[in-house]
Write an enzyme that holds these catalytic residues in place. Structure first.
Site, PDB file in Angstrom:
ATOM      1  N   SER A 245     -14.232 -46.304 -76.296  1.00 24.25           N
ATOM      2  CA  SER A 245     -15.195 -47.161 -75.615  1.00 24.25           C
ATOM      3  C   SER A 245     -16.629 -46.840 -75.970  1.00 24.25           C
ATOM      4  O   SER A 245     -16.929 -45.834 -76.606  1.00 24.25           O
ATOM      5  CB  SER A 245     -14.997 -47.075 -74.097  1.00 24.25           C
ATOM      6  OG  SER A 245     -15.743 -46.006 -73.576  1.00 24.25           O
ATOM      7  N   GLY A 246     -17.521 -47.727 -75.517  1.00 25.52           N
ATOM      8  CA  GLY A 246     -18.951 -47.569 -75.761  1.00 25.52           C
ATOM      9  C   GLY A 246     -19.627 -46.783 -74.663  1.00 25.52           C
ATOM     10  O   GLY A 246     -20.841 -46.581 -74.709  1.00 25.52           O
ATOM     11  N   ASP A 247     -18.871 -46.365 -73.652  1.00 25.77           N
ATOM     12  CA  ASP A 247     -19.453 -45.556 -72.580  1.00 25.77           C
ATOM     13  C   ASP A 247     -18.402 -44.538 -72.140  1.00 25.77           C
ATOM     14  O   ASP A 247     -17.417 -44.327 -72.860  1.00 25.77           O
ATOM     15  CB  ASP A 247     -19.932 -46.478 -71.443  1.00 25.77           C
ATOM     16  CG  ASP A 247     -21.142 -45.902 -70.704  1.00 25.77           C
ATOM     17  OD1 ASP A 247     -21.145 -44.685 -70.448  1.00 25.77           O
ATOM     18  OD2 ASP A 247     -22.070 -46.662 -70.376  1.00 25.77           O
ATOM     19  N   ASP A 248     -18.590 -43.904 -70.979  1.00 29.68           N
ATOM     20  CA  ASP A 248     -17.671 -42.842 -70.577  1.00 29.68           C
ATOM     21  C   ASP A 248     -16.222 -43.347 -70.516  1.00 29.68           C
ATOM     22  O   ASP A 248     -15.956 -44.430 -70.005  1.00 29.68           O
ATOM     23  CB  ASP A 248     -18.064 -42.308 -69.202  1.00 29.68           C
ATOM     24  CG  ASP A 248     -19.502 -41.778 -69.200  1.00 29.68           C
ATOM     25  OD1 ASP A 248     -19.896 -41.127 -70.187  1.00 29.68           O
ATOM     26  OD2 ASP A 248     -20.222 -42.028 -68.214  1.00 29.68           O
TER      27      ASP A 248
ATOM     28  N   SER B   2     -15.330 -41.587 -77.776  1.00 34.91           N
ATOM     29  CA  SER B   2     -16.547 -42.219 -77.254  1.00 34.91           C
ATOM     30  C   SER B   2     -17.781 -41.502 -77.801  1.00 34.91           C
ATOM     31  O   SER B   2     -18.338 -40.613 -77.150  1.00 34.91           O
ATOM     32  CB  SER B   2     -16.533 -42.177 -75.719  1.00 34.91           C
ATOM     33  OG  SER B   2     -17.724 -42.754 -75.229  1.00 34.91           O
TER      34      SER B   2
END
Ligand SMILES: *[C@@H]1O[C@H](CO)[C@@H](O)[C@H](O)[C@H]1NC(C)=O
Ligand SMILES: *[C@@H]1O[C@H](CO)[C@@H](O)[C@H](O)[C@H]1NC(C)=O
Ligand SMILES: *[C@@H]1O[C@H](CO)[C@@H](O)[C@H](O)[C@H]1NC(C)=O
Ligand SMILES: *[C@@H]1O[C@H](CO)[C@@H](O)[C@H](O)[C@H]1NC(C)=O
Ligand SMILES: *[C@@H]1O[C@H](CO)[C@@H](O)[C@H](O)[C@H]1NC(C)=O
Ligand SMILES: *[C@@H]1O[C@H](CO)[C@@H](O)[C@H](O)[C@H]1NC(C)=O
Ligand SMILES: *[C@@H]1O[C@H](CO)[C@@H](O)[C@H](O)[C@H]1NC(C)=O
Length: 470
Positions: A256-259, A290
């Site tokens: 993912s692009g975040d946590d 990530s």
């Protein structure tokens, strides 16, 4: 002469009986093999079953099914007190906007079914902001309802044999990045104020924002999710348990692009006032990729408190940090009794990261005297390779992060390692058998193993039943 016809009759009767028996047997075999091919584990099975097409669903990828989902579930909600119902999403591409779940209900997404999230904003009703946040995350106004939404429910299941939910998020990411949104982007699945929630064995791709958000819930089981979003997509957190009690997250694969996982409990003065912690949470067997965020983040919204978190058997690859605690002056609340063991990490910027100066306040009215309490943080039995910094542990002046314990951790560095591997300010604690050796604020305590609880959380004792689709 008379014996022959009689014996012939017997023969005919015998043959007919054998045929009947064979037929019955074959029916049984068919029945059981069919049941075998579509069975699934769940917190509860349902007496009634329906297929989306019973309600006029069209799986051509173009026709909107928003009304079909809502009317199907409204119809099936009448069966909640008569053994409940399951709604099967069969093979096909099912375009839909937001719809609501009901109690004693299972949404089953077939492996060849794809739910396509509509990009038409009129298919997404607004919801009020969350009371523990005081405003939307993206904008001060309301929020778009999530694709699959439920509130004030008991006993609800979203599962499948790895069916897919495609958030078609690209259009939302563009609007977000160009500041075209005044309403907070939708999530893929949000369940609020609910008890006994299962989300399992589905694939979620390209969410407009967060993927799975249980908030103000208890007894939550998340298992077997594949979550994939571009590593540069904005705020595509994987799973965000938020002000929930007794939650188990296991066997998930997240890019993912975040946590990958962000544990939360409300934001500044709103979260303090609402006062609902996240507690009794276990996360295990997670694989995370990530590059710009953490495998597991605690905060930054943690104003209702986060306690009794157990994390084990985590693999992080090309991820910015392993476990990250994020907080700030004004948050209040606490992060305590955190236990993490058996992490393997490859290509990390930081293995351990704690930030006491994480900005982002809901509004300027936060209380500068509301200091967070960060204490009882235990990390043990970890191996990391190709690491840029072992740790950056940055507490708050006059509010040190305390009782930090790190044991049996071996960190291999990149080819050109930074000089200051352990950068520590305003923290207190101990280490044991850690390489490279930690900072002065975490002195060596000989042969110390950091604590990890040996009891089980109540959610670990919940037995799943085997349910069937006819
Ligand atoms: C909805 O439920 C009612 C029973 O309350 C039933 O008679 C009806 O056929 C159902 N509608 C559909 C489309 O299945
Ligand atoms: C879904 O639930 C929300 C929150 O209770 C409500 O505002 C909305 O009207 C519901 N939508 C439908 C279609 O029932
Ligand atoms: C849902 O539950 C919360 C907390 O108990 C309550 O404040 C709220 O009014 C309920 N909402 C609905 C739609 O029943
Ligand atoms: C589920 O589907 C995803 C995406 O196609 C795939 O990567 C994953 O391996 C599948 N998981 C299982 C358990 O089959
Ligand atoms: C998910 O699927 C796996 C097999 O792929 C199965 O072992 C597991 O029990 C399932 N769990 C749930 C909760 O659906
Ligand atoms: C090691 O990490 C660097 C980034 O710091 C990365 O460019 C490189 O590909 C990694 N090497 C391996 C073998 O994974
Ligand atoms: C150490 O951390 C502080 C923040 O706590 C930062 O300002 C400083 O630049 C860091 N030093 C190095 C050498 O990375």
């Amino acid at each position: 002469m008379e014996l022959f016809p009689k014996s012939r009759n017997y023969q005919i009767i015998a043959i007919v009986s054998i045929i009947l028996i064979l037929e019955l047997l074959s029916l049984r075999v068919e029945g059981s093999s069919q049941a075998k091919s579509i069975s699934y584990p769940a917190i509860n099975c349902r007496k009634h079953s329906a297929v989306l097409t019973d309600f006029g669903g069209v799986g051509d990828g173009k026709t909107s099914n928003t009304k079909v989902f809502n009317s199907a579930i409204a119809n099936l909600s009448q069966l909640a007190l008569d053994g409940g119902a399951q709604l099967i999403v069969p093979p096909g591409k099912w375009l839909t906007g937001s719809f609501n779940l009901t109690s004693h209900f299972t949404l089953y997404i077939h492996k060849d079914a794809i739910l396509l999230a509509s990009q038409d904003e009129t298919e997404w009703p607004y919801l009020a902001v969350l009371p523990s946040y005081g405003r939307g995350r993206d904008g001060p106004g309301g929020r778009f309802s999530s694709l699959i939404f439920g509130t004030n429910l008991t006993d609800v299941v979203v599962t499948g044999d790895n069916g897919t939910i495609d958030g078609q998020g690209a259009a939302w990411w563009i609007k977000y990045r160009s500041n075209q949104l005044t309403i907070t982007r939708p999530y893929l699945i949000e369940i609020m104020y609910s008890d006994y929630v299962q989300i399992s064995n589905i694939t979620l791709i390209n969410s407009p924002s967060w993927n799975v958000h249980p908030v103000y819930c208890s007894n939550v089981l998340v298992q077997g999710l594949t979550i994939i979003a571009p590593i540069d997509s904005p705020n595509t957190d994987g799973i965000n348990p938020d002000s929930c009690t007794n939650t188990k997250i296991e066997d998930c694969y997240i890019v993912s692009g975040d946590d990958c996982i962000a544990v939360k409990s409300g934001w500044d003065q709103y979260g303090i006032k609402f006062g609902m912690p996240t507690k009794h949470l276990i996360i295990r067997r997670l694989t995370c990729i990530s590059p710009d965020s953490a495998a597991i983040a605690l905060g930054s919204e943690m104003s209702g408190g986060i306690k009794d978190v157990r994390v084990e058997d985590i693999r992080a690859i090309d991820t910015q940090s392993g476990v990250r605690i994020k907080t700030a002056i004004g948050r209040g609340g606490y992060v305590k009794d955190i236990h993490v063991r058996r992490m393997r990490m490859e290509t990390m910027k930081y293995v351990f990261w704690m930030t006491g100066s994480y900005g982002s306040h809901p509004d300027p009215n936060f209380d500068p005297k509301a200091l967070p309490e960060i204490t009882g943080i235990n990390y043990r039995d970890m191996v990391a390779e190709n690491v840029t910094y072992a740790a950056r542990l940055d507490g708050i002046q006059n509010d040190p992060f305390s009782a930090i314990c790190i044991s049996n951790v071996k960190i291999g560095l990149t080819e050109k390692p930074q000089k200051l591997q352990w950068n520590c300010t305003d923290i207190q604690g101990v280490t044991s058998r850690v390489t490279p050796p930690a900072c002065n604020l975490l002195p060596e305590k000989k042969d110390n193993d950091c604590f990890f609880p040996s009891d089980k959380l109540p959610i670990e004792n919940v037995q799943l039943k085997t349910c069937f689709i006819a």
